[in-house]
Design a protein around this motif. Sequence first.
Motif, mmCIF file in Angstrom:
data_model
loop_
_atom_site.group_PDB
_atom_site.id
_atom_site.type_symbol
_atom_site.label_atom_id
_atom_site.label_comp_id
_atom_site.label_asym_id
_atom_site.label_seq_id
_atom_site.Cartn_x
_atom_site.Cartn_y
_atom_site.Cartn_z
ATOM 1 N N ILE A 78 -6.649 6.918 23.141
ATOM 2 C CA ILE A 78 -6.901 8.277 22.659
ATOM 3 C C ILE A 78 -6.990 8.286 21.129
ATOM 4 O O ILE A 78 -7.883 8.930 20.565
ATOM 5 C CB ILE A 78 -5.828 9.262 23.187
ATOM 6 C CG1 ILE A 78 -6.086 9.520 24.675
ATOM 7 C CG2 ILE A 78 -5.832 10.564 22.386
ATOM 8 C CD1 ILE A 78 -5.055 10.401 25.354
ATOM 9 N N LEU A 85 -13.272 12.687 21.739
ATOM 10 C CA LEU A 85 -12.610 13.444 22.801
ATOM 11 C C LEU A 85 -12.437 14.911 22.406
ATOM 12 O O LEU A 85 -12.692 15.818 23.199
ATOM 13 C CB LEU A 85 -11.242 12.825 23.135
ATOM 14 C CG LEU A 85 -11.268 11.448 23.791
ATOM 15 C CD1 LEU A 85 -9.867 10.845 23.828
ATOM 16 C CD2 LEU A 85 -11.864 11.516 25.183
ATOM 17 N N TRP A 90 -11.894 17.856 25.181
ATOM 18 C CA TRP A 90 -10.765 17.358 25.964
ATOM 19 C C TRP A 90 -9.448 17.753 25.308
ATOM 20 O O TRP A 90 -9.281 17.639 24.100
ATOM 21 C CB TRP A 90 -10.828 15.834 26.096
ATOM 22 C CG TRP A 90 -11.951 15.381 26.964
ATOM 23 C CD1 TRP A 90 -13.172 14.916 26.554
ATOM 24 C CD2 TRP A 90 -11.971 15.362 28.386
ATOM 25 N NE1 TRP A 90 -13.949 14.607 27.627
ATOM 26 C CE2 TRP A 90 -13.237 14.878 28.782
ATOM 27 C CE3 TRP A 90 -11.052 15.719 29.362
ATOM 28 C CZ2 TRP A 90 -13.599 14.726 30.103
ATOM 29 C CZ3 TRP A 90 -11.414 15.570 30.686
ATOM 30 C CH2 TRP A 90 -12.671 15.081 31.047
ATOM 31 N N ASN A 91 -8.494 18.205 26.099
ATOM 32 C CA ASN A 91 -7.132 18.449 25.642
ATOM 33 C C ASN A 91 -6.466 17.073 25.614
ATOM 34 O O ASN A 91 -6.288 16.445 26.665
ATOM 35 C CB ASN A 91 -6.410 19.397 26.602
ATOM 36 C CG ASN A 91 -4.954 19.589 26.244
ATOM 37 O OD1 ASN A 91 -4.218 18.629 26.007
ATOM 38 N ND2 ASN A 91 -4.542 20.832 26.210
ATOM 39 N N LEU A 92 -6.107 16.600 24.421
ATOM 40 C CA LEU A 92 -5.611 15.222 24.280
ATOM 41 C C LEU A 92 -4.300 14.992 25.027
ATOM 42 O O LEU A 92 -4.116 13.941 25.635
ATOM 43 C CB LEU A 92 -5.485 14.857 22.807
ATOM 44 C CG LEU A 92 -6.782 14.938 21.985
ATOM 45 C CD1 LEU A 92 -6.526 14.499 20.559
ATOM 46 C CD2 LEU A 92 -7.885 14.111 22.620
ATOM 47 N N THR A 95 -5.068 14.994 28.804
ATOM 48 C CA THR A 95 -5.829 13.783 29.118
ATOM 49 C C THR A 95 -4.910 12.569 29.117
ATOM 50 O O THR A 95 -4.966 11.735 30.028
ATOM 51 C CB THR A 95 -6.981 13.590 28.116
ATOM 52 O OG1 THR A 95 -7.844 14.721 28.190
ATOM 53 C CG2 THR A 95 -7.756 12.311 28.388
ATOM 54 N N ALA A 98 -2.700 12.605 32.202
ATOM 55 C CA ALA A 98 -3.454 12.285 33.422
ATOM 56 C C ALA A 98 -3.778 10.797 33.500
ATOM 57 O O ALA A 98 -3.628 10.176 34.549
ATOM 58 C CB ALA A 98 -4.739 13.109 33.470
ATOM 59 N N LEU A 99 -4.219 10.208 32.386
ATOM 60 C CA LEU A 99 -4.576 8.784 32.397
ATOM 61 C C LEU A 99 -3.349 7.884 32.542
ATOM 62 O O LEU A 99 -3.442 6.808 33.129
ATOM 63 C CB LEU A 99 -5.371 8.411 31.146
ATOM 64 C CG LEU A 99 -6.781 8.969 31.054
ATOM 65 C CD1 LEU A 99 -7.403 8.634 29.702
ATOM 66 C CD2 LEU A 99 -7.656 8.457 32.188
ATOM 67 N N HIS A 107 -9.646 10.570 37.427
ATOM 68 C CA HIS A 107 -9.932 11.285 36.183
ATOM 69 C C HIS A 107 -11.316 10.891 35.665
ATOM 70 O O HIS A 107 -11.710 9.725 35.737
ATOM 71 C CB HIS A 107 -8.860 10.974 35.129
ATOM 72 C CG HIS A 107 -8.908 11.888 33.952
ATOM 73 N ND1 HIS A 107 -9.812 11.729 32.938
ATOM 74 C CD2 HIS A 107 -8.167 12.985 33.654
ATOM 75 C CE1 HIS A 107 -9.622 12.676 32.040
ATOM 76 N NE2 HIS A 107 -8.628 13.458 32.457
ATOM 77 N N GLU A 108 -12.016 11.857 35.155
ATOM 78 C CA GLU A 108 -13.391 11.644 34.672
ATOM 79 C C GLU A 108 -13.482 10.570 33.581
ATOM 80 O O GLU A 108 -14.473 9.846 33.497
ATOM 81 C CB GLU A 108 -13.929 12.972 34.127
ATOM 82 C CG GLU A 108 -15.385 12.955 33.734
ATOM 83 C CD GLU A 108 -15.866 14.332 33.276
ATOM 84 O OE1 GLU A 108 -16.863 14.364 32.530
ATOM 85 O OE2 GLU A 108 -15.253 15.349 33.663
ATOM 86 N N LEU A 109 -12.450 10.437 32.765
ATOM 87 C CA LEU A 109 -12.473 9.455 31.670
ATOM 88 C C LEU A 109 -11.916 8.089 32.072
ATOM 89 O O LEU A 109 -11.938 7.159 31.282
ATOM 90 C CB LEU A 109 -11.701 9.998 30.462
ATOM 91 C CG LEU A 109 -12.317 11.219 29.795
ATOM 92 C CD1 LEU A 109 -11.396 11.745 28.702
ATOM 93 C CD2 LEU A 109 -13.691 10.885 29.232
ATOM 94 N N TRP A 110 -11.411 7.958 33.301
ATOM 95 C CA TRP A 110 -10.803 6.698 33.730
ATOM 96 C C TRP A 110 -11.763 5.525 33.576
ATOM 97 O O TRP A 110 -11.378 4.463 33.113
ATOM 98 C CB TRP A 110 -10.316 6.803 35.176
ATOM 99 C CG TRP A 110 -9.814 5.479 35.701
ATOM 100 C CD1 TRP A 110 -10.464 4.650 36.562
ATOM 101 C CD2 TRP A 110 -8.598 4.820 35.366
ATOM 102 N NE1 TRP A 110 -9.715 3.522 36.807
ATOM 103 C CE2 TRP A 110 -8.558 3.602 36.068
ATOM 104 C CE3 TRP A 110 -7.522 5.136 34.540
ATOM 105 C CZ2 TRP A 110 -7.499 2.710 35.983
ATOM 106 C CZ3 TRP A 110 -6.464 4.244 34.451
ATOM 107 C CH2 TRP A 110 -6.460 3.053 35.161
#
Length: 193
Positions: A78, A85, A90-92, A95, A98-99, A107-110
């Motif tokens: 991040i 981001l 994106w809420n850091l 995010t 979640a990761l 997760h979409e960014l995975w």
Amino acid sequence: HPAPSSATPSRPTSPPPETRMNELPPDLTPDEIKMIAAQKPVASTLATIVNQLIMGDIAAAWPKIHHTLRQSWVDQWIDRNRQALTSDGWNLNATGDALASSEPSSHELWVHFRRVVHREIGRYELIVGEFGISTAPRPIAPDVELLNLYPQSPGFHLPGEAHHVVPALMIRENGDWKLLTFDSEELPEAQLN
């Protein structure tokens, strides 16, 4: 913690071979054999995690990685991608949470995060099934052990021999071993809860 790297990890085409824990030198004493056997659960778990990381199956390894290390890797990613981001909305904090969760692969960014972790692991030049793991017990704290990975291990090493190693701390939580640090012998500063 893995640092940025331009190294391209090798992509093995076959699953890892069985560990070579049963291939012991013939001159070991019964006490040495018992010591090695006692290390098998933690060494086997580390071998599984590292093989999964090398092969790029980060999602399979992720639950076996302690939340402290997962959060550290996510925070580093991040930080390096903060501007992009933020500009993408994106809420850091959300995010990161979640990761770093034990099952983030939806997760979409995975996919982007996973690719970076795989690339970073590749810089260690570890080859599936060809690295060695130290077997001598090295307790660091209660339920925390230091293991050393030997890239492209030629076999057993004698005490005092100098070799390039990748240190890893393993922690036992609820009876299961998890990867606590990678390429570090130091306990993380974050609380281990």
